[in-house]
Design a protein around this motif. Structure first.
Motif, PDB file in Angstrom:
ATOM      1  N   UNK A  83       0.841  -1.186   0.000  1.00  0.00           N
ATOM      2  CA  UNK A  83       0.000   0.000   0.000  1.00  0.00           C
ATOM      3  C   UNK A  83       0.883   1.245   0.000  1.00  0.00           C
ATOM      4  N   UNK A  84       0.593   2.159  -0.912  1.00  0.00           N
ATOM      5  CA  UNK A  84       1.354   3.390  -1.058  1.00  0.00           C
ATOM      6  C   UNK A  84       0.384   4.553  -1.114  1.00  0.00           C
ATOM      7  N   UNK A  85       0.727   5.613  -0.418  1.00  0.00           N
ATOM      8  CA  UNK A  85      -0.032   6.858  -0.479  1.00  0.00           C
ATOM      9  C   UNK A  85       0.833   7.929  -1.122  1.00  0.00           C
ATOM     10  N   UNK A  86       0.238   8.731  -1.989  1.00  0.00           N
ATOM     11  CA  UNK A  86       0.949   9.777  -2.702  1.00  0.00           C
ATOM     12  C   UNK A  86       0.282  11.123  -2.452  1.00  0.00           C
ATOM     13  N   UNK A  87       1.090  12.126  -2.203  1.00  0.00           N
ATOM     14  CA  UNK A  87       0.606  13.489  -2.053  1.00  0.00           C
ATOM     15  C   UNK A  87       1.439  14.391  -2.944  1.00  0.00           C
ATOM     16  N   UNK A  88       0.782  15.123  -3.842  1.00  0.00           N
ATOM     17  CA  UNK A  88       1.480  16.054  -4.709  1.00  0.00           C
ATOM     18  C   UNK A  88       1.048  17.476  -4.390  1.00  0.00           C
ATOM     19  N   UNK A  89       1.926  18.408  -4.675  1.00  0.00           N
ATOM     20  CA  UNK A  89       1.651  19.791  -4.395  1.00  0.00           C
ATOM     21  C   UNK A  89       2.537  20.668  -5.273  1.00  0.00           C
ATOM     22  N   UNK A  90       2.190  21.932  -5.352  1.00  0.00           N
ATOM     23  CA  UNK A  90       2.959  22.902  -6.115  1.00  0.00           C
ATOM     24  C   UNK A  90       2.207  23.550  -7.252  1.00  0.00           C
ATOM     25  N   UNK A  91       0.999  23.098  -7.533  1.00  0.00           N
ATOM     26  CA  UNK A  91       0.221  23.696  -8.601  1.00  0.00           C
ATOM     27  C   UNK A  91      -0.148  25.132  -8.287  1.00  0.00           C
ATOM     28  N   UNK A  92      -0.321  25.915  -9.340  1.00  0.00           N
ATOM     29  CA  UNK A  92      -0.604  27.334  -9.175  1.00  0.00           C
ATOM     30  C   UNK A  92      -1.154  27.905 -10.467  1.00  0.00           C
ATOM     31  N   UNK A  93      -1.584  29.151 -10.389  1.00  0.00           N
ATOM     32  CA  UNK A  93      -1.966  29.931 -11.562  1.00  0.00           C
ATOM     33  C   UNK A  93      -0.750  30.731 -12.002  1.00  0.00           C
ATOM     34  N   UNK A  94      -0.316  30.516 -13.242  1.00  0.00           N
ATOM     35  CA  UNK A  94       0.842  31.220 -13.776  1.00  0.00           C
ATOM     36  C   UNK A  94       0.527  31.740 -15.166  1.00  0.00           C
ATOM     37  N   UNK A  95       1.370  32.642 -15.628  1.00  0.00           N
ATOM     38  CA  UNK A  95       1.226  33.184 -16.970  1.00  0.00           C
ATOM     39  C   UNK A  95       2.058  32.395 -17.969  1.00  0.00           C
ATOM     40  N   UNK A  96       1.694  32.427 -19.249  1.00  0.00           N
ATOM     41  CA  UNK A  96       2.501  31.740 -20.259  1.00  0.00           C
ATOM     42  C   UNK A  96       3.958  32.163 -20.204  1.00  0.00           C
ATOM     43  N   UNK A  97       4.844  31.187 -20.362  1.00  0.00           N
ATOM     44  CA  UNK A  97       6.270  31.429 -20.322  1.00  0.00           C
ATOM     45  C   UNK A  97       6.885  31.261 -18.951  1.00  0.00           C
ATOM     46  N   UNK A  98       6.082  31.212 -17.926  1.00  0.00           N
ATOM     47  CA  UNK A  98       6.598  31.055 -16.570  1.00  0.00           C
ATOM     48  C   UNK A  98       6.868  29.592 -16.244  1.00  0.00           C
ATOM     49  N   UNK A  99       7.391  29.360 -15.053  1.00  0.00           N
ATOM     50  CA  UNK A  99       7.790  28.024 -14.630  1.00  0.00           C
ATOM     51  C   UNK A  99       7.129  27.644 -13.316  1.00  0.00           C
ATOM     52  N   UNK A 100       7.001  26.346 -13.105  1.00  0.00           N
ATOM     53  CA  UNK A 100       6.513  25.781 -11.860  1.00  0.00           C
ATOM     54  C   UNK A 100       7.290  24.517 -11.556  1.00  0.00           C
ATOM     55  N   UNK A 101       7.386  24.191 -10.283  1.00  0.00           N
ATOM     56  CA  UNK A 101       7.968  22.932  -9.861  1.00  0.00           C
ATOM     57  C   UNK A 101       6.962  22.190  -8.989  1.00  0.00           C
ATOM     58  N   UNK A 102       6.548  21.030  -9.447  1.00  0.00           N
ATOM     59  CA  UNK A 102       5.640  20.188  -8.700  1.00  0.00           C
ATOM     60  C   UNK A 102       6.432  19.172  -7.888  1.00  0.00           C
ATOM     61  N   UNK A 103       5.897  18.816  -6.734  1.00  0.00           N
ATOM     62  CA  UNK A 103       6.538  17.850  -5.861  1.00  0.00           C
ATOM     63  C   UNK A 103       5.546  16.767  -5.483  1.00  0.00           C
ATOM     64  N   UNK A 104       6.066  15.591  -5.212  1.00  0.00           N
ATOM     65  CA  UNK A 104       5.242  14.476  -4.774  1.00  0.00           C
ATOM     66  C   UNK A 104       6.040  13.650  -3.791  1.00  0.00           C
ATOM     67  N   UNK A 105       5.383  13.211  -2.733  1.00  0.00           N
ATOM     68  CA  UNK A 105       6.020  12.337  -1.764  1.00  0.00           C
ATOM     69  C   UNK A 105       5.155  11.101  -1.569  1.00  0.00           C
ATOM     70  N   UNK A 106       5.798   9.957  -1.563  1.00  0.00           N
ATOM     71  CA  UNK A 106       5.127   8.689  -1.333  1.00  0.00           C
ATOM     72  C   UNK A 106       5.390   8.221   0.090  1.00  0.00           C
ATOM     73  N   UNK A 107       4.394   7.611   0.672  1.00  0.00           N
ATOM     74  CA  UNK A 107       4.537   7.047   2.004  1.00  0.00           C
ATOM     75  C   UNK A 107       3.858   5.689   2.053  1.00  0.00           C
ATOM     76  N   UNK A 108       4.074   4.987   3.134  1.00  0.00           N
ATOM     77  CA  UNK A 108       3.562   3.637   3.264  1.00  0.00           C
ATOM     78  C   UNK A 108       4.667   2.636   2.988  1.00  0.00           C
ATOM     79  N   UNK A 109       4.341   1.601   2.238  1.00  0.00           N
ATOM     80  CA  UNK A 109       5.304   0.548   1.931  1.00  0.00           C
ATOM     81  C   UNK A 109       6.121   0.940   0.704  1.00  0.00           C
ATOM     82  N   UNK A 110       6.967   1.939   0.884  1.00  0.00           N
ATOM     83  CA  UNK A 110       7.639   2.563  -0.257  1.00  0.00           C
ATOM     84  C   UNK A 110       8.785   1.740  -0.819  1.00  0.00           C
ATOM     85  N   UNK A 111       9.218   0.710  -0.118  1.00  0.00           N
ATOM     86  CA  UNK A 111      10.333  -0.089  -0.614  1.00  0.00           C
ATOM     87  C   UNK A 111       9.997  -0.801  -1.917  1.00  0.00           C
ATOM     88  N   UNK A 112       8.716  -0.974  -2.200  1.00  0.00           N
ATOM     89  CA  UNK A 112       8.313  -1.656  -3.412  1.00  0.00           C
ATOM     90  C   UNK A 112       8.131  -0.766  -4.629  1.00  0.00           C
TER      91      UNK A 112
END
Length: 122
Positions: free
Chosen positions: A1-30
């Motif tokens: 069992x794995x749980x995932x949480x992502x974040x970093x989304x936003x409202x931006x203008x064309x040409x700009x940049x964003x960095x999204x992140x995600x972290x997994x938890x639970x039985x992550x060895x698999x």
């Protein structure tokens, strides 16, 4: 069992940049690989990029040269650097894990995060 949480989304203008992140938890060895998918309004969920534990990457043609997927030193973290964003990148972005608790040739399971909204608009 794995749980995932992502974040970093936003409202931006064309040409700009964003960095999204995600972290997994639970039985992550698999976890064998992680990736990012996106779903625009009225469209199917599409692959954006994937990365294996060994560092192999794949990208959708629409984001090649603009987006970069990477893993943290702790492999349960995955990032998506998005540059030169366009309105066509507007979508809910989902973190995904390819889970193989019995090894690379064993059973495969897919887990998804809840999604984070990216809006690119002038």
């Amino acid at each position: 069992q794995v749980q995932l949480v992502e974040f970093g989304g936003a409202l931006v203008q064309p040409g700009e940049s964003l960095r999204l992140s995600c972290v997994a938890s639970g039985n992550i060895s698999g976890i064998y690989a992680m990736g990012w998918y996106r779903q625009a309004p009225g469209k199917q969920r599409d692959l954006v990029a994937t990365i294996t534990n060994g560092g192999s990457t794949k990208y959708a043609d629409s984001v090649k040269g603009r987006f970069t997927i990477s893993r943290g030193s702790a492999l349960n973290y995955v990032y998506l650097q998005m540059n030169t964003l366009t309105p066509e990148d507007t979508a809910v972005y989902y973190c995904q894990s390819d889970y193989r608790p019995q090894g690379p040739f064993g059973a495969q399971y897919t887990y998804w995060g809840q999604g984070t909204q990216v809006i690119v608009s002038s």
